[in-house]
Write a protein that holds these residues in place. Structure first.
Motif, PDB file in Angstrom:
ATOM      1  N   PHE A 192       0.828  -1.204   0.000  1.00 26.41           N
ATOM      2  CA  PHE A 192       0.000   0.000   0.000  1.00 26.41           C
ATOM      3  C   PHE A 192       0.863   1.255   0.000  1.00 26.41           C
ATOM      4  CE2 PHE A 192      -1.691   3.451   2.598  1.00 26.41           C
ATOM      5  CZ  PHE A 192      -2.828   3.794   1.881  1.00 26.41           C
ATOM      6  N   THR A 193       1.890   1.275   0.852  1.00 25.37           N
ATOM      7  CA  THR A 193       2.753   2.455   0.949  1.00 25.37           C
ATOM      8  C   THR A 193       3.445   2.736  -0.367  1.00 25.37           C
ATOM      9  OG1 THR A 193       3.141   1.923   3.278  1.00 25.37           O
ATOM     10  CG2 THR A 193       4.627   3.501   2.260  1.00 25.37           C
ATOM     11  N   PHE A 194       3.962   1.701  -1.003  1.00 22.70           N
ATOM     12  CA  PHE A 194       4.645   1.898  -2.288  1.00 22.70           C
ATOM     13  C   PHE A 194       3.699   2.473  -3.335  1.00 22.70           C
ATOM     14  CE2 PHE A 194       5.723   0.385  -6.529  1.00 22.70           C
ATOM     15  CZ  PHE A 194       7.019   0.870  -6.677  1.00 22.70           C
ATOM     16  N   LEU A 195       2.515   1.899  -3.444  1.00 25.67           N
ATOM     17  CA  LEU A 195       1.555   2.377  -4.448  1.00 25.67           C
ATOM     18  C   LEU A 195       1.117   3.811  -4.159  1.00 25.67           C
ATOM     19  CD1 LEU A 195      -0.626  -0.851  -4.695  1.00 25.67           C
ATOM     20  CD2 LEU A 195       0.912   0.029  -6.467  1.00 25.67           C
ATOM     21  N   ALA A 196       0.907   4.132  -2.877  1.00 22.68           N
ATOM     22  CA  ALA A 196       0.460   5.482  -2.509  1.00 22.68           C
ATOM     23  C   ALA A 196       1.546   6.511  -2.799  1.00 22.68           C
ATOM     24  CB  ALA A 196       0.062   5.520  -1.038  1.00 22.68           C
ATOM     25  N   VAL A 197       2.782   6.226  -2.400  1.00 25.63           N
ATOM     26  CA  VAL A 197       3.875   7.178  -2.621  1.00 25.63           C
ATOM     27  C   VAL A 197       4.145   7.342  -4.111  1.00 25.63           C
ATOM     28  CG1 VAL A 197       6.318   7.631  -2.217  1.00 25.63           C
ATOM     29  CG2 VAL A 197       4.910   6.725  -0.375  1.00 25.63           C
ATOM     30  N   ALA A 198       4.123   6.235  -4.851  1.00 28.72           N
ATOM     31  CA  ALA A 198       4.357   6.321  -6.291  1.00 28.72           C
ATOM     32  C   ALA A 198       3.275   7.161  -6.965  1.00 28.72           C
ATOM     33  CB  ALA A 198       4.402   4.918  -6.899  1.00 28.72           C
TER      34      ALA A 198
ATOM     35  N   ILE B 104      -8.137   2.612   3.172  1.00 25.12           N
ATOM     36  CA  ILE B 104      -7.778   3.945   3.640  1.00 25.12           C
ATOM     37  C   ILE B 104      -7.182   4.777   2.517  1.00 25.12           C
ATOM     38  CG2 ILE B 104      -5.386   3.480   4.336  1.00 25.12           C
ATOM     39  CD1 ILE B 104      -8.033   5.419   6.338  1.00 25.12           C
ATOM     40  N   GLY B 105      -6.897   4.155   1.379  1.00 21.93           N
ATOM     41  CA  GLY B 105      -6.384   4.891   0.225  1.00 21.93           C
ATOM     42  C   GLY B 105      -7.444   5.713  -0.488  1.00 21.93           C
ATOM     43  N   LEU B 106      -8.712   5.504  -0.181  1.00 19.34           N
ATOM     44  CA  LEU B 106      -9.782   6.225  -0.878  1.00 19.34           C
ATOM     45  C   LEU B 106      -9.649   7.742  -0.771  1.00 19.34           C
ATOM     46  CD1 LEU B 106     -12.266   5.705  -2.609  1.00 19.34           C
ATOM     47  CD2 LEU B 106     -13.635   5.669  -0.514  1.00 19.34           C
TER      48      LEU B 106
ATOM     49  N   ALA C  34      -0.358  12.552   3.667  1.00 22.11           N
ATOM     50  CA  ALA C  34       0.220  12.170   4.960  1.00 22.11           C
ATOM     51  C   ALA C  34      -0.769  12.448   6.094  1.00 22.11           C
ATOM     52  CB  ALA C  34       1.527  12.924   5.199  1.00 22.11           C
ATOM     53  N   ALA C  35      -1.426  13.620   6.055  1.00 22.54           N
ATOM     54  CA  ALA C  35      -2.401  13.960   7.097  1.00 22.54           C
ATOM     55  C   ALA C  35      -3.577  12.992   7.089  1.00 22.54           C
ATOM     56  CB  ALA C  35      -2.882  15.395   6.892  1.00 22.54           C
ATOM     57  N   ALA C  36      -4.044  12.624   5.897  1.00 21.65           N
ATOM     58  CA  ALA C  36      -5.168  11.690   5.800  1.00 21.65           C
ATOM     59  C   ALA C  36      -4.805  10.335   6.394  1.00 21.65           C
ATOM     60  CB  ALA C  36      -5.586  11.532   4.335  1.00 21.65           C
ATOM     61  N   LEU C  37      -3.593   9.843   6.103  1.00 22.31           N
ATOM     62  CA  LEU C  37      -3.181   8.537   6.613  1.00 22.31           C
ATOM     63  C   LEU C  37      -2.845   8.585   8.099  1.00 22.31           C
ATOM     64  CD1 LEU C  37      -0.955   7.227   3.664  1.00 22.31           C
ATOM     65  CD2 LEU C  37      -3.376   6.800   4.123  1.00 22.31           C
ATOM     66  N   LEU C  38      -2.512   9.760   8.608  1.00 24.66           N
ATOM     67  CA  LEU C  38      -2.216   9.903  10.027  1.00 24.66           C
ATOM     68  C   LEU C  38      -3.488   9.937  10.872  1.00 24.66           C
ATOM     69  CD1 LEU C  38      -0.212  10.497  12.370  1.00 24.66           C
ATOM     70  CD2 LEU C  38      -0.440  12.927  11.791  1.00 24.66           C
ATOM     71  N   PHE C  39      -4.492  10.699  10.418  1.00 24.48           N
ATOM     72  CA  PHE C  39      -5.658  10.948  11.253  1.00 24.48           C
ATOM     73  C   PHE C  39      -6.831  10.015  10.971  1.00 24.48           C
ATOM     74  CE2 PHE C  39      -3.433  15.054  11.496  1.00 24.48           C
ATOM     75  CZ  PHE C  39      -3.367  15.183  12.877  1.00 24.48           C
ATOM     76  N   ALA C  40      -6.960   9.503   9.757  1.00 23.52           N
ATOM     77  CA  ALA C  40      -8.136   8.694   9.443  1.00 23.52           C
ATOM     78  C   ALA C  40      -8.201   7.375  10.220  1.00 23.52           C
ATOM     79  CB  ALA C  40      -8.209   8.435   7.940  1.00 23.52           C
TER      80      ALA C  40
ATOM     81  N   ARG D 229       1.571   0.596  13.248  1.00 23.23           N
ATOM     82  CA  ARG D 229       1.672   0.079  11.877  1.00 23.23           C
ATOM     83  C   ARG D 229       1.074   1.059  10.881  1.00 23.23           C
ATOM     84  NH1 ARG D 229      -1.937  -3.577   9.261  1.00 23.23           N
ATOM     85  NH2 ARG D 229      -2.986  -3.916  11.243  1.00 23.23           N
ATOM     86  N   TYR D 230       0.091   1.827  11.311  1.00 24.00           N
ATOM     87  CA  TYR D 230      -0.547   2.782  10.414  1.00 24.00           C
ATOM     88  C   TYR D 230       0.272   4.064  10.242  1.00 24.00           C
ATOM     89  CZ  TYR D 230      -4.601  -0.201  11.431  1.00 24.00           C
ATOM     90  OH  TYR D 230      -5.453  -1.272  11.592  1.00 24.00           O
ATOM     91  N   ILE D 231       1.288   4.269  11.089  1.00 21.23           N
ATOM     92  CA  ILE D 231       2.094   5.480  11.003  1.00 21.23           C
ATOM     93  C   ILE D 231       3.180   5.347   9.940  1.00 21.23           C
ATOM     94  CG2 ILE D 231       3.544   7.082  12.309  1.00 21.23           C
ATOM     95  CD1 ILE D 231       0.592   6.937  13.152  1.00 21.23           C
ATOM     96  N   VAL D 232       3.651   4.131   9.699  1.00 22.06           N
ATOM     97  CA  VAL D 232       4.773   3.937   8.776  1.00 22.06           C
ATOM     98  C   VAL D 232       4.493   4.505   7.375  1.00 22.06           C
ATOM     99  CG1 VAL D 232       6.260   2.213   7.669  1.00 22.06           C
ATOM    100  CG2 VAL D 232       5.635   1.956  10.077  1.00 22.06           C
ATOM    101  N   PRO D 233       3.308   4.311   6.783  1.00 21.94           N
ATOM    102  CA  PRO D 233       3.066   4.903   5.458  1.00 21.94           C
ATOM    103  C   PRO D 233       3.046   6.431   5.451  1.00 21.94           C
ATOM    104  CG  PRO D 233       1.513   3.115   5.891  1.00 21.94           C
ATOM    105  CD  PRO D 233       2.201   3.411   7.176  1.00 21.94           C
ATOM    106  N   VAL D 234       2.867   7.043   6.619  1.00 22.49           N
ATOM    107  CA  VAL D 234       2.851   8.502   6.697  1.00 22.49           C
ATOM    108  C   VAL D 234       4.237   9.084   6.438  1.00 22.49           C
ATOM    109  CG1 VAL D 234       2.450  10.471   8.258  1.00 22.49           C
ATOM    110  CG2 VAL D 234       0.921   8.482   8.330  1.00 22.49           C
TER     111      VAL D 234
END
Length: 464
Positions: A131-137, A169-171, A404-410, A420-425
């Motif tokens: 998920f993190t790779f796809l989101a950052v890319a 959570i990527g939505l 980053a804010a969406a993945l941190l707070f959602a 575990r949810y903080i790492v993609p941020v």
């Protein structure tokens, strides 16, 4: 060639360190680390090629694509390569879009390469790294140029849609991307093409889900949102219908995830309609106590900025997200779809996938992880630097910072806080901070060809 190496020497040194740490993981924890029972649910779905009812199955498709290798350790090596790829992508993006010196751009990418918890997540058979790779890319492609082209917009939203079918959570990231296309005036073709690409992926997955479960969806459970509301719900204020009262919380309150699994949870008292009733209760709680809902989620999200990693929800070492001293053998109880963990891993690679801890490699990595991670206050500083980019009109920070804010707070708002949810941020925050620190290499990309001709004519007139 020598000039190229000198220009990227700092990043190359960090890259070597990052590769070495990942080599210790591969040598010390064979073939992978497992998270009970989610890892085995993904593996089962990948073997049967059937969407899971409780979570999206993009990671299962990833495992299915790699199944010809018949090697679980090969899967985690691919995941480590994707983790390195995230750092490379952030570094290349900063060198291309900004005037940052090489060592500064390398320093910005360092948390991705050297954070022990990032490396542990890469070694875990879970959806988060993919998920993190796809989101950052997707976000990086979106800000690769000041105004995304049709091709870039399509590729970015396609990747973000793939991230969404990996973790729902990527939505919000798709929404952020669409808004960015509007803000940059990328054009109707870019917007329509990007949204259409995302719709094809999400719609295709929904159809696949329908073929297996009889309804259109992405997979998920309303019990997670219900468990979140149980930490603040007050049935005296809510006045629930009689059918919902069995779900009311009692004192003392539990941590949100405990309401899913604990044998004393009210969820165990409602029988077969638990999903429907839990969803109805959660909706009523949020509508009745909106401020409590916001306060609870936001206060939990702030745990990400503490100096020590909060062990949540239970005391003791958070062994699921660290490299452990020892690995328990697979239990005989069912892991997923009527099969044990041993049966599932044997079906995938021909032998059991039980984790073996191999010294001295594992010990060296455990010693490193004691201090080798991004502390919460430093994450806060990185986010604040990204936010500062808005005040100096470096608008390219908007997509990565918003993502980053969406993945941190959602996640704390709709489920629970989990490290575990903080790492993609982190990589998205680093990308935003780097874009904020570095001025653009040239203002020319922001000027359209016809505008450049007008500027040139004006300059000639001024000097004539």
């Amino acid at each position: 060639m020598a000039s190229f190496l000198r220009s990227h020497l700092a990043f190359a040194a960090l890259l070597v360190l990052g590769v070495a740490l990942r080599a210790l993981a591969v040598l010390g924890y064979r073939p992978a680390l497992w998270f009970w029972a989610d890892s085995f649910a993904y593996l089962s779905s990948g073997l049967d090629l059937r969407p899971l009812a409780s979570r999206p199955s993009g990671y299962s498709l990833f495992l299915w694509l790699l199944s010809p290798l018949r090697d679980i350790q090969a899967v985690v090596i691919v995941q480590h390569l994707l983790g390195i790829g995230i750092a490379v992508l952030v570094y290349v993006m900063l060198r291309r879009r900004t005037a940052l010196r090489g060592w500064i751009a390398a320093l910005v990418a360092a948390p991705i390469l050297l954070d022990a918890h990032q490396i542990q997540l890469e070694h875990l058979m879970m959806a988060d790294l993919l998920f993190t790779f796809l989101a950052v890319a997707g976000v990086a492609i979106l800000v690769w140029r000041p105004k995304p082209s049709v091709t870039a917009a399509t590729a970015a939203l396609l990747l973000l849609a793939l991230a969404t079918v990996t973790r729902t959570i990527g939505l919000p990231l798709i929404v952020i991307a669409a808004v960015w296309l509007l803000l940059t005036r990328a054009g109707a073709r870019a917007l329509v093409s990007g949204v259409a690409a995302a719709a094809v992926v999400l719609g295709g997955y929904a159809v696949w889900f329908h073929s297996a479960h009889g309804s259109y969806g992405m997979g998920g459970s309303s019990t997670w949102l219900w468990s979140r509301t149980m930490t603040f719900a007050d049935c005296a204020k809510m006045d629930p219908a009689p059918r919902l009262t069995p779900l009311c919380p009692t004192e003392p309150r539990l941590a949100a995830p405990a309401y899913i699994w604990d044998a004393t949870s009210p969820l165990q008292r409602v029988g077969a309609k638990r999903e429907e009733l839990a969803g109805e209760f959660a909706s009523l709680a949020i509508r009745s106590q909106p401020l409590d809902f916001l306060r609870t989620g936001l206060s939990d999200a702030l745990w990400a900025f503490e100096w020590e990693r909060r062990v949540y929800p239970s005391p003791g070492p958070q062994s699921a997200y660290v490299f452990p001293h020892s690995a328990k053998p697979f239990p005989d109880k069912i892991a997923s779809a009527g099969r044990t963990a041993t049966q599932l891993t044997t079906a995938y690679q021909g032998s059991s996938g039980e984790t073996r801890v191999v010294e001295p490699w594992a010990g060296w990595l455990r010693a490193y992880q004691e201090q080798g991670y991004l502390r919460g206050p430093f994450l806060a500083v990185i986010l604040l630097i990204g936010l500062g980019g808005l005040f100096v009109r470096r608008w390219a920070v908007i997509p990565p910072l918003a993502a980053a804010a969406a993945l941190l707070f959602a996640p704390p708002m709709i489920a629970a806080f989990d490290h575990r949810y903080i790492v993609p941020v982190v990589p998205l925050a680093c990308l935003a901070a780097g874009l904020a620190l570095g001025a653009r290499r040239s203002a020319a990309p922001d000027v359209q060809p016809d505008q450049r001709r007008k500027v040139s004519a004006a300059d000639q007139a001024a000097h004539s």
